[in-house]
Write a protein that holds these residues in place. Structure first.
Motif, PDB file in Angstrom:
ATOM      1  N   GLY A 202      -0.765 -17.065  -4.788  1.00  0.00           N
ATOM      2  CA  GLY A 202      -1.104 -15.707  -4.365  1.00  0.00           C
ATOM      3  C   GLY A 202      -1.610 -14.900  -5.542  1.00  0.00           C
ATOM      4  N   GLU A 203      -1.984 -13.666  -5.248  1.00  0.00           N
ATOM      5  CA  GLU A 203      -2.509 -12.775  -6.287  1.00  0.00           C
ATOM      6  C   GLU A 203      -1.905 -11.391  -6.118  1.00  0.00           C
ATOM      7  OE1 GLU A 203      -6.915 -14.489  -7.277  1.00  0.00           O
ATOM      8  OE2 GLU A 203      -6.555 -13.754  -5.247  1.00  0.00           O
ATOM      9  N   PRO A 204      -1.675 -10.692  -7.232  1.00  0.00           N
ATOM     10  CA  PRO A 204      -1.077  -9.366  -7.120  1.00  0.00           C
ATOM     11  C   PRO A 204      -2.088  -8.364  -6.582  1.00  0.00           C
ATOM     12  CG  PRO A 204      -1.617  -9.849  -9.409  1.00  0.00           C
ATOM     13  CD  PRO A 204      -1.932 -11.092  -8.631  1.00  0.00           C
ATOM     14  N   THR A 205      -1.592  -7.356  -5.927  1.00  0.00           N
ATOM     15  CA  THR A 205      -2.467  -6.247  -5.523  1.00  0.00           C
ATOM     16  C   THR A 205      -2.530  -5.260  -6.687  1.00  0.00           C
ATOM     17  OG1 THR A 205      -0.527  -5.251  -4.489  1.00  0.00           O
ATOM     18  CG2 THR A 205      -2.030  -6.445  -3.053  1.00  0.00           C
ATOM     19  N   ASP A 206      -3.396  -4.236  -6.547  1.00  0.00           N
ATOM     20  CA  ASP A 206      -3.603  -3.300  -7.656  1.00  0.00           C
ATOM     21  C   ASP A 206      -2.483  -2.272  -7.815  1.00  0.00           C
ATOM     22  OD1 ASP A 206      -5.879  -4.401  -8.567  1.00  0.00           O
ATOM     23  OD2 ASP A 206      -7.241  -3.089  -7.454  1.00  0.00           O
ATOM     24  N   ASP A 207      -1.763  -2.007  -6.722  1.00  0.00           N
ATOM     25  CA  ASP A 207      -0.758  -0.929  -6.795  1.00  0.00           C
ATOM     26  C   ASP A 207       0.499  -1.383  -7.533  1.00  0.00           C
ATOM     27  OD1 ASP A 207      -0.561  -2.651  -4.404  1.00  0.00           O
ATOM     28  OD2 ASP A 207       1.293  -1.534  -4.075  1.00  0.00           O
ATOM     29  N   VAL A 208       1.176  -0.411  -8.116  1.00  0.00           N
ATOM     30  CA  VAL A 208       2.363  -0.726  -8.920  1.00  0.00           C
ATOM     31  C   VAL A 208       3.417  -1.449  -8.078  1.00  0.00           C
ATOM     32  CG1 VAL A 208       4.294   0.264 -10.230  1.00  0.00           C
ATOM     33  CG2 VAL A 208       1.997   1.172 -10.549  1.00  0.00           C
TER      34      VAL A 208
END
Ligand SMILES: Cc1cc2nc3c(=O)[nH]c(=O)nc-3n(C[C@H](O)[C@H](O)[C@H](O)COP(=O)(O)O)c2cc1C
Length: 198
Positions: free
Chosen positions: A105-111
């Protein structure tokens, strides 16, 4: 309790006094990874994958990238690398194994997304480092290869949609004496009920 606190307080980076001639046993590695997978994981759940690199050619390619990135950081930030960093850099290609921790998976931009994403993988990486420390395997928490993750993915045939996190170069230690680091004590970094000025 004492043993646990001792391991937690002395899991230092080990870049010297490493046995470059002795392979890290598969049995030890799997035992350590079995500890790592007990780490907390968010709702995605068990998206960790551990990739152990022992192939000399792959290690050399990765070590070359590592050295380039570290030297560039030293130039960009105008800092002289410490002898300990140089010691690992000089012999990284010979390290018995490099253990990569990947997250599917990949992280989203939000904290919030990032905290959830990396919070679901880095505790496992840290558990892995601690478990290795307990078995006499020295490692260093390294993340600078993420700057060139596409090249690393190509060398290791990692598919798209997988996030590279840390790489732990691992070798049995040769009598490295590990002691607690000089850190500010709890009283200085702990607030009660309200944020306090330093
Ligand atoms: C986010 C992060 C990234 C790091 N990346 C590297 C790295 O790429 N190479 C390296 O030699 N050490 C790396 N380190 C290790 C630190 O340099 C190390 O923690 C520092 O030398 C303090 O030593 P200690 O681990 O013995 O307390 C990293 C540590 C952290 C927390």
């Amino acid at each position: 309790m004492e043993d646990v606190e001792h391991i937690l307080s002395t899991a230092r980076s080990v870049r010297r006094k490493l046995d470059y001639s002795r392979p890290v046993s598969k049995e030890d590695l799997l035992a350590c990874i079995n500890v790592a997978v007990q780490a907390p994981t968010g709702i995605i759940g068990e998206n960790w994958r551990f990739l152990v690199v022992t192939d000399p050619d792959k290690k050399k390619q990765i070590a070359d990238i590592y050295c380039e990135v570290l030297q560039q950081i030293s130039v960009d930030r105008g800092v002289t690398l410490k002898p300990t960093h140089n010691a690992l850099m000089d012999r990284l290609h010979e390290i018995p194994c490099m253990v990569f921790v990947f997250a599917i998976g990949e992280p989203t931009d939000d904290v919030g997304g990032q905290v959830g994403f990396f919070g679901s993988i880095l505790p496992a990486a840290w558990s892995l480092m601690l478990a290795m420390r307990a078995r006499g395997i020295g490692t260093t928490w390294t993340s600078l290869l993420t700057a060139r993750s596409k090249e690393v993915a190509s060398i290791l045939e990692v598919p798209e949609g997988v996030t590279q996190t840390v790489m732990l170069p691992a070798a049995y230690t040769l009598g490295a004496r590990l002691k607690p680091a000089d850190r500010r004590p709890a009283e200085q970094v702990t607030y009660w009920n309200t944020w306090e000025a330093d």
